[in-house]
Design an enzyme around this catalytic site. Sequence first.
Site, PDB file in Angstrom:
ATOM      1  N   GLU A 174       0.841  -1.180   0.000  1.00  0.00           N
ATOM      2  CA  GLU A 174       0.000   0.000   0.000  1.00  0.00           C
ATOM      3  C   GLU A 174       0.884   1.240   0.000  1.00  0.00           C
ATOM      4  O   GLU A 174       1.823   1.341   0.786  1.00  0.00           O
ATOM      5  CB  GLU A 174      -0.912  -0.014   1.236  1.00  0.00           C
ATOM      6  CG  GLU A 174      -1.607   1.282   1.547  1.00  0.00           C
ATOM      7  CD  GLU A 174      -2.823   1.544   0.662  1.00  0.00           C
ATOM      8  OE1 GLU A 174      -3.083   0.739  -0.251  1.00  0.00           O
ATOM      9  OE2 GLU A 174      -3.500   2.563   0.868  1.00  0.00           O
ATOM     10  N   ASP A 232       2.123  -1.061   6.517  1.00  0.00           N
ATOM     11  CA  ASP A 232       2.688  -0.491   7.734  1.00  0.00           C
ATOM     12  C   ASP A 232       2.083  -1.133   8.981  1.00  0.00           C
ATOM     13  O   ASP A 232       0.989  -1.675   8.941  1.00  0.00           O
ATOM     14  CB  ASP A 232       2.409   1.019   7.794  1.00  0.00           C
ATOM     15  CG  ASP A 232       3.192   1.767   6.724  1.00  0.00           C
ATOM     16  OD1 ASP A 232       4.150   1.179   6.197  1.00  0.00           O
ATOM     17  OD2 ASP A 232       2.820   2.911   6.418  1.00  0.00           O
ATOM     18  N   ASP A 279       0.623   0.171  11.355  1.00  0.00           N
ATOM     19  CA  ASP A 279      -0.197   1.191  12.021  1.00  0.00           C
ATOM     20  C   ASP A 279      -1.657   1.057  11.604  1.00  0.00           C
ATOM     21  O   ASP A 279      -2.063   0.064  11.005  1.00  0.00           O
ATOM     22  CB  ASP A 279       0.343   2.589  11.690  1.00  0.00           C
ATOM     23  CG  ASP A 279       0.191   2.895  10.203  1.00  0.00           C
ATOM     24  OD1 ASP A 279      -0.324   2.019   9.467  1.00  0.00           O
ATOM     25  OD2 ASP A 279       0.576   3.990   9.786  1.00  0.00           O
ATOM     26  N   ASP A 312      -3.604   2.528   9.343  1.00  0.00           N
ATOM     27  CA  ASP A 312      -3.920   2.348   7.931  1.00  0.00           C
ATOM     28  C   ASP A 312      -3.457   0.987   7.424  1.00  0.00           C
ATOM     29  O   ASP A 312      -4.125   0.356   6.621  1.00  0.00           O
ATOM     30  CB  ASP A 312      -3.255   3.448   7.095  1.00  0.00           C
ATOM     31  CG  ASP A 312      -3.860   4.810   7.406  1.00  0.00           C
ATOM     32  OD1 ASP A 312      -4.987   4.832   7.947  1.00  0.00           O
ATOM     33  OD2 ASP A 312      -3.198   5.832   7.132  1.00  0.00           O
TER      34      ASP A 312
END
Length: 640
Positions: A428, A501, A503, A505
């Site tokens: 992404e 990631d 995190d 998102d």
Amino acid sequence: MNNIENYDENQIQVLEGLEAVRKRPGMYIGSTGTKGLHHLVYEIVDNAIDEALAEYCTEIKIDLLPDNVIRVHDNGRGIPVGIHPTEKISAATVVFTVLHAGGKFGGSGYKVSGGLHGVGAAVVNALSEWMEVTVFDGNNIHFQRFERGKYKEEMKVIGQTTETGTTISFKPDPLVFEDVTFDYEVLLKRFREQAFLNAGINIVFEDSRDSENIQRERLIYEGGIRQFVEHIHKTKGLDSLTEEIIYISSEMEHATAEIAMQYNDSYNELILSFANNIHTTDGGTHETAFRNALTKTLNEYGKKFNLLKDGDRLVGEDVREGLTAIISVKLEECEFEGQTKGRLGNPEVRPFVEKMLTENLMNYLEENPAVAKSIFEKNIAALQAREAAKKARELTRRKSAMENASLPGKLADCSERDRDLTEIYIVEGDSAGGSAKEGRNRRYQAILSLWGKMLNVEKARLDKVYGNEKLMPVVTALGTGLGEDFNIEKLRYGKVIIMADADVDGSHIRTLLLTFFFRFMRPLITNGNIYIAQPPLFKVYRGKQFKYAFSDTERDKYINELSESGRYKVDVQRYKGLGEMDPEQLWETTMNPETRTMIKIEMEDAVKADEIFTILMGDKVAPRREFIERNAKLVENLDI
Ligand code: TTJ
């Protein structure tokens, strides 16, 4: 008498048997990860459930105690403690020391017997740091202790009692299991499932590991699998299409079968099948029978009442859209097939279940015309959507043929032609995609960068997925097609790796992609093609020395190691995203097969992602709030 020193031939055989279990635990319990760990508990609890099913026991109490000790108590007859005729030791000792003696104990007359692989109590004993067995026989209390499967003292009387029952306590061996921490939710889910499958059984589960926060649940469902369906709809926040849950059951000489089903306002099917209380994740004869009979009956009904246009025919997908169904069969002897033994093989089950459903469902529909009408309308809507999807698909095909650009522009392909040697990273974001492209080994690693707005597959039928700018490149790059068109032979890469990631998102995109694969490309999951890349969270360094850490614990460990307990100054860099790593670092930590760690996605992970997804993306607030409250820790980590 000390049995460990006084070996006789039997004892040597027994110890060799348990030694074999300790040498190759995976062969007996599947794995030494969390799955295998939890399996130990099921193995023991299943014995108590058997006693309850034989109607000798009214309550099963399961305690999760401090230090991850498990205690299981039932108020049944108590395991027989008399001297075993051939082994010359207490029968109960035999149960806990001889492989495959568990569960049935030489024909105790149980009709059905659980146990995931039926490996028995001896396997659990062998893999426990210690285990204690207490039997209450109405007169005496008998007790025996084992350590890693061995005992120093025989079963002996330690007191008097008027009660009957069995208590088993054990502590999984940290030398065997990677992590011995039990997951309350995982255990609760399994016990709840058992309570649904065995209507009226009474299970009390308590987690007192944290004295400040004791959790306790009493599981008793007189309505059995009907309440299972109800529970699924409620926790997922789905509205039922009809008031009533359709329930059908039948019995024959050596088998019983029951089905509970209800449609809801979503587009997803959820069929859970069980054989002897064991979840058959890959279906089998009972599930095939259900699918066939359902399609057949609804088509017949449509024909009989002239509800189908000429030439129209409902296919399986149509009649299963928005359907939740539980199928449970209980047989004297189950044959489990397939690599993971997740599929029921007994051929006699198929005609039995087919006949039961065809006859009873047709009757039900004729007797309940209002219910039949709502179901049929839903089926027809699904049929129409399927036809719309077909048109959209043909349009996409023609378009891509005309544009003559069959592979997506954001794909940096690899050169290797042997599919099994190749992998595709789905990444992404453009900056991470750029690093991955530079850092990869272009011979066998392909990179696909995703961009654009993600489609909410929760609310979309297949016709909306075609043409979605974010998902179509994935479909084209993988080459397999989707839904009913899906063909794994056409898969262009051996491994499909989601890299995002660590995190909010990142976990969002992971959940979305997993849900997408689960809904529309499920064989990729069952075939084991899907992986999650694990980028490091920290770099710990002292001058030119450094280590990558993948968790807080690891970070602290490396800080301690590199600083040599505070003697040197170390620095920690926290990686917020993949984009912060340069291509070499990304290769070294996350993409190099020699050094990387990846998570292989199993069906259970996908089911979980799908569940999380339904609840968090659905439009009901209450289940979402409840879910977040229940999983506060999990959600904090996953940040969905
Ligand atoms: C066997 O046939 C005679 C009467 O007792 C039957 C029996 O074995 N009952 C029984 C076994 N009750 N409970 C167990 C049992 C419970 C746990 C928690 C674990 C194990 C291995 C057995």
